[in-house]
Write an enzyme that holds these catalytic residues in place. Sequence first.
Site, PDB file in Angstrom:
ATOM      1  N   HIS A 114       0.802  -1.228   0.000  1.00 37.19           N
ATOM      2  CA  HIS A 114       0.000   0.000   0.000  1.00 37.19           C
ATOM      3  C   HIS A 114       0.830   1.272   0.000  1.00 37.19           C
ATOM      4  O   HIS A 114       0.316   2.340   0.321  1.00 37.19           O
ATOM      5  CB  HIS A 114      -0.925   0.018   1.216  1.00 37.19           C
ATOM      6  N   LYS A 166      -7.080  14.295   5.915  1.00 41.91           N
ATOM      7  CA  LYS A 166      -6.315  13.046   5.786  1.00 41.91           C
ATOM      8  C   LYS A 166      -5.182  13.092   6.793  1.00 41.91           C
ATOM      9  O   LYS A 166      -4.960  14.145   7.408  1.00 41.91           O
ATOM     10  CB  LYS A 166      -5.770  12.867   4.367  1.00 41.91           C
ATOM     11  N   ARG A 167      -4.467  11.970   6.999  1.00 37.89           N
ATOM     12  CA  ARG A 167      -3.319  11.999   7.905  1.00 37.89           C
ATOM     13  C   ARG A 167      -2.395  13.150   7.504  1.00 37.89           C
ATOM     14  O   ARG A 167      -2.258  13.457   6.320  1.00 37.89           O
ATOM     15  CB  ARG A 167      -2.508  10.694   7.794  1.00 37.89           C
ATOM     16  N   LYS A 189       1.740  14.502   1.618  1.00 39.15           N
ATOM     17  CA  LYS A 189       0.352  14.842   1.302  1.00 39.15           C
ATOM     18  C   LYS A 189       0.188  16.365   1.178  1.00 39.15           C
ATOM     19  O   LYS A 189      -0.843  16.872   0.776  1.00 39.15           O
ATOM     20  CB  LYS A 189      -0.594  14.268   2.350  1.00 39.15           C
ATOM     21  N   THR A 236      -7.947   7.187  -1.160  1.00 34.83           N
ATOM     22  CA  THR A 236      -9.339   6.735  -1.197  1.00 34.83           C
ATOM     23  C   THR A 236     -10.281   7.861  -0.774  1.00 34.83           C
ATOM     24  O   THR A 236     -11.467   7.823  -1.100  1.00 34.83           O
ATOM     25  CB  THR A 236      -9.550   5.524  -0.266  1.00 34.83           C
ATOM     26  N   LYS A 286     -14.386   9.179  -2.004  1.00 29.63           N
ATOM     27  CA  LYS A 286     -15.554   9.482  -1.166  1.00 29.63           C
ATOM     28  C   LYS A 286     -16.098  10.867  -1.519  1.00 29.63           C
ATOM     29  O   LYS A 286     -17.311  11.074  -1.603  1.00 29.63           O
ATOM     30  CB  LYS A 286     -15.172   9.437   0.323  1.00 29.63           C
TER      31      LYS A 286
END
Length: 740
Positions: A284, A476-477, A482, A587, A591
């Site tokens: 992942h 998100k984390r 990111k 992901t 959503k």
Amino acid sequence: MIGRSLSNSVINLGIQDQYAEALNQLGFEFEVLAEQEGDASLGNGGLARFSACQMDSLATLDYPAWGYGLRYEYGLFRQIIVDGFQHEQPDYWLNFGNPWEIERIHVTYEVKFNGTVEEVDMNGEKVKVWIPGETVEAVAYDNPIPGYGTKNTINLRLWAAKPSNQFDLEAYNTGDYINSIVNRQNTEAISNVLYPDDRSHQGKEMRLKQQYFFVSASLQDIIRRFKEAHNNFDELPEQVALHLNDTHPSLSIAEIMRILVDEEHLGWSKAWNIVNKIFSFTTHTVVAEGLEKIPVDLLGSLLPRHLQILYEINSNFMEELKKKIGLDYNRLSRMSIIEEGAVKSIRMANLSIVCSHTVNGVSKVHSNTLKTKTFKDFYELWPEKFQYTTNGVTQRRWIVVSNPSLCALLSKWLGTEAWIRNADLLTGLRDHVDNTSFRHEWKMVKRLNKMRLAEYIETMSGVKVSLDAMFDVQVKRIHEYKRQLLNIFGIIHRYDCLKNMDKNDRRKVVPRVCIIGGKAAPGYEIAKKIIKLCHAVAEKVNNDADIGDLLKLVFIPDYNVSVAELVIPGADLSQHISTAGHEASGTGSMKFLMNGCLLLATADGSTVEIIEELGSDNLFLFGAKVEEVAELREKGGALKVPLQFARVLRMVRDGYFGDKDYFQSLCDTVEVGNDFYLLGSDFGSYLEAQAAADKAFVEPDKWIKMSILSAAASGRFSSDRTIREYAERTWKIDPCQCPF
Ligand code: H2P
């Protein structure tokens, strides 16, 4: 990370109305009651939530599957913010019991640790016998996962550690009663707490203990079930498919070899043939620190027999490899399961690739990276092993449960509820995109969800936000790749521009509510500084009377599944802005897409496939492409960063948002020459994408059309599609309908 279960369960069971009615008769309201449930937060982020979506799809599609995990007493920490700083608080989620779980006291296995290995003669054959030093008991707790529109309900079996009755008999006999009790309690610690950082694997004994505990109990359970119907192991590969969801359970490979060879006396080659046919593996990540390594010394002392087995697997593999590639020692050492060096370690990904029949990436781009970089040597050896299955999310949780008004609207205009089991039908929304009453209803649904979110923001932070503003979300984390920092720099730039505008120009600006949320791993200093900077900027911007409703910045604390259920439906725009090549899939974007939220994104991970499905005109793309990143890095990022970027950086460095010294090391990470995640070189195109989003937002018709088309393109990103692909291509299993 299953989050709450009540709403999801009554919806999947199809008893929502009856249940609400029954509650009413008892004097309770369903919504109020549902809010009382705590989140089961037994994972870190996307990977754990993806597993929960997969379970929902497995159940719904009638697959005969089991999920295994640990029943942590403390799930992922609760994030509280004090003075802009993240603090971690324990999440003792089992305090008042967990009504969903069923304790199976009779499903209990012994798990052994430490000790020595002896070689004994058994009927003329040399057999290895592990004499463990410590024994712990694993007790099963079952969490039923009901499918939607089917009677099929599958099981998530979580293991809790309990002291074994055999424990420390010696201390007991020698009268050291108190110590024996204390030691017993230490054994329970195995399932106490989740490690809050699954990306940097340090050689921690407790973590290794957790992994083996989980693996050993699960395999004993699987083999016990198999043996109930079989008296030899020949059919094991036809009856059992074991999927390694990342490397956390990869010790199963050594464990199953140990069981088959030492306990079932199958002989090495027969056991090896079986093992090779039952494991498949999904990785992942792409980040190097995400590739788990276990120090040999640690493994050898905790699991002495497993270390021997791992050495044997590796030695056989190396021999086989030499026959194929010759004496290319560099390549042999890269591919070895054992990494030599200062700390000799086991490379869990290499082990998983060697022993699995299939190696999956989680998106097309990720798979290419695996094949051309991370696992290039392995790909060249076994190209047929490598596949990709793009991740997905369940529309049951992410629309039906979390966005009931959108759910009703979709069913009305599609003329059916069948999309809840077949998300491909969402493409039918394209047929109505030009219908004005449909668009009007769509707009009203979004407004309702924005209202819900605005109320939440006000209760959490006291900040009042305007519903006419664009709700721009990044949740998100928190991680450097990111790039929440890119977002914050963009907000500072926006603020700076507003401050320098005259009143007339300000009137033309699209008002924004910027919403950021996510947890930083407790030891990840830079991530924590990003959270603090976000608060420092919010403090300044939100209290600036010149700015008013034109710009607000809100940090939503303790982001988890339930918070996501509220935030995602209320978003107009969402950001997925990782440096290209770093987000394996992502992901969250799926959503948002399902909920008709427009994406502002880099062409990374699954976004590349979202673009294929949605068309690049219907989202706001920016930034370096995967294939450009390496070259940019070689050049040291952007040699000349845009002036706006330099200015924003200077503002932070100069203490415009306070805490000047505290933010210096954060600023250093994006300074020219040091800017590994390429914030500087992507900043210009990021601002352009933001400007394009503003431009589209002032044309409500255009925006709503893009929103509808986003939801219409989301069917391909349902975890039902993901699971079907895994079932057909990787596990080769068929649906198995509940006979009752
Ligand atoms: C990780 C990856 C994501 C991926 C997810 C599920 C580890 O989750 O980084 O890109 O979508 O697994 O495969 P995350 O960073 O969101 O915690």
